[in-house]
Design an enzyme around this catalytic site. Structure first.
Site, PDB file in Angstrom:
ATOM      1  N   LYS A 106       0.874  -1.307   0.001  1.00 17.60           N
ATOM      2  CA  LYS A 106      -0.134  -0.020  -0.093  1.00 17.60           C
ATOM      3  C   LYS A 106       0.995   1.167   0.097  1.00 17.60           C
ATOM      4  O   LYS A 106       1.930   1.034   0.534  1.00 17.60           O
ATOM      5  CB  LYS A 106      -0.841  -0.022   1.324  1.00 17.60           C
ATOM      6  N   GLY A 218     -25.477   1.765   0.441  1.00 17.38           N
ATOM      7  CA  GLY A 218     -24.671   2.299  -0.740  1.00 17.38           C
ATOM      8  C   GLY A 218     -25.448   2.451  -2.055  1.00 17.38           C
ATOM      9  O   GLY A 218     -26.155   1.555  -2.156  1.00 17.38           O
ATOM     10  N   GLY A 220     -23.176   3.216  -4.840  1.00 18.01           N
ATOM     11  CA  GLY A 220     -21.852   3.460  -5.527  1.00 18.01           C
ATOM     12  C   GLY A 220     -21.445   2.360  -6.418  1.00 18.01           C
ATOM     13  O   GLY A 220     -22.075   1.708  -6.874  1.00 18.01           O
ATOM     14  N   ASN A 221     -20.196   2.116  -6.674  1.00 21.76           N
ATOM     15  CA  ASN A 221     -19.714   1.353  -7.842  1.00 21.76           C
ATOM     16  C   ASN A 221     -20.118  -0.145  -7.417  1.00 21.76           C
ATOM     17  O   ASN A 221     -20.638  -0.924  -8.012  1.00 21.76           O
ATOM     18  CB  ASN A 221     -18.127   1.623  -7.941  1.00 21.76           C
TER      19      ASN A 221
HETATM   20  P1  NAD Z   1     -18.613   4.730  -4.080  1.00 22.19           P
HETATM   21  O1  NAD Z   1     -17.796   6.064  -3.480  1.00 22.19           O
HETATM   22  O2  NAD Z   1     -18.668   4.759  -5.531  1.00 22.19           O
HETATM   23  O3  NAD Z   1     -19.880   4.414  -3.159  1.00 22.19           O
HETATM   24  C1  NAD Z   1     -20.077   4.539  -1.817  1.00 22.19           C
HETATM   25  C2  NAD Z   1     -21.525   4.591  -1.676  1.00 22.19           C
HETATM   26  O4  NAD Z   1     -21.946   4.873  -0.227  1.00 22.19           O
HETATM   27  C3  NAD Z   1     -22.137   5.925  -2.254  1.00 22.19           C
HETATM   28  O5  NAD Z   1     -23.359   5.510  -2.921  1.00 22.19           O
HETATM   29  C4  NAD Z   1     -22.408   6.875  -1.045  1.00 22.19           C
HETATM   30  O6  NAD Z   1     -23.722   7.734  -1.113  1.00 22.19           O
HETATM   31  C5  NAD Z   1     -22.638   5.783  -0.056  1.00 22.19           C
HETATM   32  N1  NAD Z   1     -22.650   6.323   1.273  1.00 22.19           N
HETATM   33  C6  NAD Z   1     -21.761   7.096   1.879  1.00 22.19           C
HETATM   34  N2  NAD Z   1     -21.965   7.087   3.031  1.00 22.19           N
HETATM   35  C7  NAD Z   1     -23.099   6.622   3.530  1.00 22.19           C
HETATM   36  C8  NAD Z   1     -24.114   6.425   4.664  1.00 22.19           C
HETATM   37  N3  NAD Z   1     -23.515   6.969   5.800  1.00 22.19           N
HETATM   38  N4  NAD Z   1     -25.137   5.619   4.589  1.00 22.19           N
HETATM   39  C9  NAD Z   1     -25.526   5.187   3.388  1.00 22.19           C
HETATM   40  N5  NAD Z   1     -24.692   5.298   2.250  1.00 22.19           N
HETATM   41  C10 NAD Z   1     -23.614   5.986   2.339  1.00 22.19           C
HETATM   42  O7  NAD Z   1     -17.525   3.542  -3.462  1.00 22.19           O
HETATM   43  P2  NAD Z   1     -17.250   2.088  -3.772  1.00 22.19           P
HETATM   44  O8  NAD Z   1     -16.311   1.977  -4.630  1.00 22.19           O
HETATM   45  O9  NAD Z   1     -18.702   1.665  -4.154  1.00 22.19           O
HETATM   46  O10 NAD Z   1     -16.906   1.276  -2.445  1.00 22.19           O
HETATM   47  C11 NAD Z   1     -17.642   0.985  -1.315  1.00 22.19           C
HETATM   48  C12 NAD Z   1     -17.171   0.106  -0.385  1.00 22.19           C
HETATM   49  O11 NAD Z   1     -16.336  -0.995  -0.913  1.00 22.19           O
HETATM   50  C13 NAD Z   1     -15.835   0.913   0.192  1.00 22.19           C
HETATM   51  O12 NAD Z   1     -15.735   0.408   1.652  1.00 22.19           O
HETATM   52  C14 NAD Z   1     -14.410   0.263  -0.377  1.00 22.19           C
HETATM   53  O13 NAD Z   1     -13.372   0.460   0.276  1.00 22.19           O
HETATM   54  C15 NAD Z   1     -15.058  -1.147  -0.744  1.00 22.19           C
HETATM   55  N6  NAD Z   1     -14.266  -1.607  -1.868  1.00 22.19           N
HETATM   56  C16 NAD Z   1     -14.524  -1.291  -3.112  1.00 22.19           C
HETATM   57  C17 NAD Z   1     -13.867  -1.849  -4.116  1.00 22.19           C
HETATM   58  C18 NAD Z   1     -14.089  -1.137  -5.607  1.00 22.19           C
HETATM   59  O14 NAD Z   1     -13.571  -1.911  -6.343  1.00 22.19           O
HETATM   60  N7  NAD Z   1     -14.868  -0.254  -5.723  1.00 22.19           N
HETATM   61  C19 NAD Z   1     -12.976  -2.883  -3.866  1.00 22.19           C
HETATM   62  C20 NAD Z   1     -13.118  -3.308  -2.640  1.00 22.19           C
HETATM   63  C21 NAD Z   1     -13.672  -2.856  -1.560  1.00 22.19           C
END
Ligand code: NAD
Length: 427
Positions: A106, A218, A220-221
């Protein structure tokens, strides 16, 4: 009062508990509870106004016995070396649990990219790699995007590395745009792979996927692609929760007969906020953010942030819930974990459940090293296979030993890394 640990102490404590279960010898424990190497350096950058600012950068390689270190680079004003150490250790276990031949690393730079112009960010990326160029690379340590870094940052880092090395080395970094050696399927990999593990867990629990109900935190992605995949396989997503940027709070959007992901996306603004009025008109009930875990559903998928299922709200989990798939990193506090364990809810732990992202990054690295790229279907098919095999290895061990799924996942991962260290003669 419970003692507050920093992230690295937490990671070490987790490791110590599992090392005890595995009866690892003292030298293996000593080797694995610390990073093998870490680099701290300064990055002087010429700012747009002609002044020079000096940033602090890190790269931590926790372990590379199973292959080159792998892990993101974060840009964050509150970054600490202990956070980077913990994250690098978790990357070692994540790569090992899905059995990809990579170690854990990291990196980070203490900065706030919001206060930097694109040109300053480019200089910072190029400066970062200039300071660490001898210690990273396709056969040493492979970075990726993380908090506040994106594919454009990766291209700048790659370009500087290639300029210094005098050749093309697209396997040096992952998370690249598809136009510069990225992998198809990376965008949907994590969320889709969450559902590969859910599908397999449902089989073991004897719950048909057809008509199964899930509530997701969530949008998001990870959440969006998990929702899409579950619906494609016949399941129903009855609620999603997201952060509302205007009201500075979170809301759950509940629809017991099933949400429509494309519709919700069409009313989501560029900051990720879903339009409540339009959702209400379309028959969604808008509830407080926490309501996502109180819904009547068989599956909960936290896919937003860390520490969301807590000692306080775990008691509100609906009795219908049989499975929690941790799409987010660290969504469950230790207090909540104890409650969930007590209730006998099946948990797919984060570093297994969301490992589709790093697995696809590994596929990107493989394709980049070969300079030959697979169609998306092939990427996702290979991803499905990797996740399915990894899930059942953990579930089999949990079943055989009576261990909790999280502990079984750590046991497999740590054992694999310990074995690689021993075979290499390091311990
Ligand atoms: P993102 O930023 O695309 O989405 C995050 C989502 O969480 C958003 O929709 C936001 O509105 C929502 N959110 C934030 N605070 C909130 C709350 N208090 N209550 C409800 N919803 C809330 O992020 P992502 O890429 O989807 O990642 C989400 C999680 O998955 C993170 O913990 C990240 O570390 C983990 N993760 C992501 C990946 C990846 O490839 N994207 C891989 C491994 C782990």
């Amino acid at each position: 009062m419970t003692k507050q640990f920093n992230a690295f102490e937490m990671a070490q404590n987790q490791f110590d508990e599992v090392a005890e279960k595995l009866q690892l010898d003292a030298s293996t424990r000593e080797l694995l509870r610390w990073p093998l190497r870490e680099y701290h350096f300064l990055i002087p950058i010429q700012m747009d106004d002609g002044s020079t600012q000096v940033f602090k950068g890190y790269r931590v390689q926790h372990n590379d016995a199973r292959g080159p270190a792998k892990g993101g680079i974060r840009f964050h004003p509150q970054e600490t070396v202990d956070t980077v150490r913990a994250l690098s250790m978790w990357m070692t276990w994540k790569c090992a649990v899905v059995d990809i031949p990579l170690g854990g690393g990291k990196g980070g730079v203490i900065c706030d990219p919001h206060n930097l112009s694109p040109r300053e960010q480019e200089r910072l990326c190029r400066g970062w790699v200039r300071q660490i160029v001898r210690n990273v690379g396709p056969v040493q340590d492979v970075p990726a995007p993380d908090v506040m870094t994106n594919p454009q940052h990766m291209v700048w880092i790659l370009d500087e590395y290639e300029k210094i090395m005098g050749g093309h080395f697209p396997g040096f970094i992952t998370g690249k745009p598809v136009e510069v050696g990225g992998s198809l399927g990376r965008t949907e990999a994590t969320g889709t792979a969450v559902i590969y593990t859910v599908r397999e867990a449902l089989k073991r629990l004897g719950i048909p996927i057809e008509g199964v109900r899930a509530s997701i935190q969530g949008f998001g992605n990870v959440a969006q692609y998990a929702a899409k995949k579950l619906i494609e396989l016949g399941g129903r997503v009855i609620s999603v929760a997201c952060w509302d940027n205007n009201d500075r709070t979170a809301y759950a959007f509940v629809k017991p007969d099933g949400i429509d992901v494309d519709f919700l996306l069409s009313i989501t603004d560029r900051f990720g906020t879903i339009d409540k009025d339009k959702a209400r008109e379309a028959g969604y009930e808008i509830k407080p953010g926490d309501a996502w875990l109180e819904q009547e559903a068989e599956i909960l998928i936290p896919a937003a942030l860390e520490n969301q299922i807590t000692g306080e709200n775990a008691a509100k989990i609906h009795p219908s819930v049989r499975l929690i798939a941790e799409g987010a990193n660290g969504p469950t506090t230790p207090e909540a974990d104890a409650v969930i364990r007590e209730r006998g809810i099946f948990v797919i732990p984060d570093f297994l459940c969301n490992a589709g992202g790093v697995t696809c990054s590994y596929f990107e690295q493989v394709q980049s090293n070969m300079n030959f790229y697979w169609p998306k279907e092939e990427v996702l098919e290979r991803l499905d296979h990797k996740m399915t095999v990894a899930f059942h290895a953990v579930a089999d061990l949990a079943e055989e030993t009576g261990e909790y799924m999280r502990d079984a996942a750590y046991m497999i991962a740590i054992q694999r890394v310990a074995t690689a260290c021993r075979l290499r003669g390091w311990v």
